[in-house]
Design an enzyme around this catalytic site. Sequence first.
Site, PDB file in Angstrom:
ATOM      1  N   GLY A  11       0.803  -1.219   0.000  1.00 36.34           N
ATOM      2  CA  GLY A  11       0.000   0.000   0.000  1.00 36.34           C
ATOM      3  C   GLY A  11       0.836   1.270   0.000  1.00 36.34           C
ATOM      4  N   ASN A  12       1.976   1.243   0.702  1.00 33.36           N
ATOM      5  CA  ASN A  12       2.797   2.458   0.842  1.00 33.36           C
ATOM      6  C   ASN A  12       3.434   2.899  -0.475  1.00 33.36           C
ATOM      7  OD1 ASN A  12       4.654   0.265   0.835  1.00 33.36           O
ATOM      8  ND2 ASN A  12       6.162   1.502   1.888  1.00 33.36           N
ATOM      9  N   LYS A 129     -13.920  -9.674   5.532  1.00 31.84           N
ATOM     10  CA  LYS A 129     -13.019  -8.592   5.137  1.00 31.84           C
ATOM     11  C   LYS A 129     -13.809  -7.274   5.115  1.00 31.84           C
ATOM     12  CE  LYS A 129      -9.419  -6.661   3.128  1.00 31.84           C
ATOM     13  NZ  LYS A 129      -8.242  -6.311   3.891  1.00 31.84           N
ATOM     14  N   LYS A 214      -4.020  -9.408  -2.239  1.00 34.59           N
ATOM     15  CA  LYS A 214      -3.074  -9.171  -3.335  1.00 34.59           C
ATOM     16  C   LYS A 214      -1.825 -10.045  -3.225  1.00 34.59           C
ATOM     17  CE  LYS A 214       0.390  -6.098  -1.728  1.00 34.59           C
ATOM     18  NZ  LYS A 214       0.118  -6.074  -0.312  1.00 34.59           N
ATOM     19  N   LYS A 276       1.394 -12.530   3.921  1.00 30.58           N
ATOM     20  CA  LYS A 276       2.654 -12.464   3.161  1.00 30.58           C
ATOM     21  C   LYS A 276       3.488 -13.723   3.414  1.00 30.58           C
ATOM     22  CE  LYS A 276       3.153  -7.471   3.441  1.00 30.58           C
ATOM     23  NZ  LYS A 276       2.287  -7.167   2.295  1.00 30.58           N
TER      24      LYS A 276
END
Length: 312
Positions: A11-12, A129, A214, A276
């Site tokens: 996101g960053n 979510k 993602k 992740k």
Amino acid sequence: MANRVVIALGGNAILKPNQEATLEVQLDNVKLSAELVAKIEEIDYEIVLTHGNGPQVGNILRQNEEAKDVVPPFPLDVCNAESQGFIGYMLEQSLKNSLETKGLTSNVITLLTQTEVSAEDEAFNNPNKPIGIFYTEEEAKQMEQEKNWVMMEDAGRGYRRVVPSPQPKAIHGVDAIVNLLNRNTIVIAGGGGGIPVVRDQNGLLKGIEAVIDKDRTGKKLAEQIDANVFMMLTDVSNVYINYGKENQEKLETISVKQAQQYMDEGHFADGSMGPKMEAAIGFASQGKTAIICSLEDADQALLGRAGTRIVG
Ligand code: ADP
Ligand code: MG
């Protein structure tokens, strides 16, 4: 065959916490991210780029909600497609500019990607979510009745819609991606986890109300295009055990077995490092390499000089 990497931008790379989501701010961030990706192209890798879309799709949902009496709102699959288009455009333009400045000739192309999930995925029985804006209890009840949404209280901040987050089963358009990679092209694909689609009774594709993680999509994409390396770029330099505690310890190169053990011991938070590491372990266990590192360290990490590497 050339080395092939799938890079998932966190996101960053597009919007940092507490920044206002103007086009200018996002484009400035994306330009810096593109500079860093261009450095990887210099190391001579075939690159597929994927990215998150949380804040961006959140704002699209908000636009839909605020304007619903004037313009009919669109479902989540279409909102994902909109976000892929707009983020892809920013990335494609910025990356092409960065490459040209370096005298590199690669092309850059964005492909809108459908991610197929199973209609039988257990996530459809357990939507969890949270997405979009906050509602009062009264509004939440109204949404449940009018739209059949599932609403959930979110940490005392109000009610939000929750949607299923199924596992990606197949990424569509992989043959096209591989053809483009073979023709000196960097491909941006699978943004925001991809457009969620399922097969109907006749085996035909149709959009569905869901969101796909993602990092899971990045991992599936990396498998399907037979990448050597799957890289997740985020806002921390490394994965840690005992993260945030006094005795936190940086992980550098670890085996799949070691990573799995830390995972079982609960070192990686749900909703952030958990998915992740799940993706990293799944990918690396096929005898490959997964890397988790900061955006800034991407090129050094690919050369084995920074970040956390999980090796199979
Ligand atoms: P992204 O947008 O890149 O997917 P996330 O917020 O989902 O970013 O994941 C990155 C965050 O994971 C870091 O900012 C960090 O606070 C958090 N995190 C949770 N557990 C760990 C851990 N064990 N080691 C490092 N970071 C962790
Ligand atoms: Mg994340």
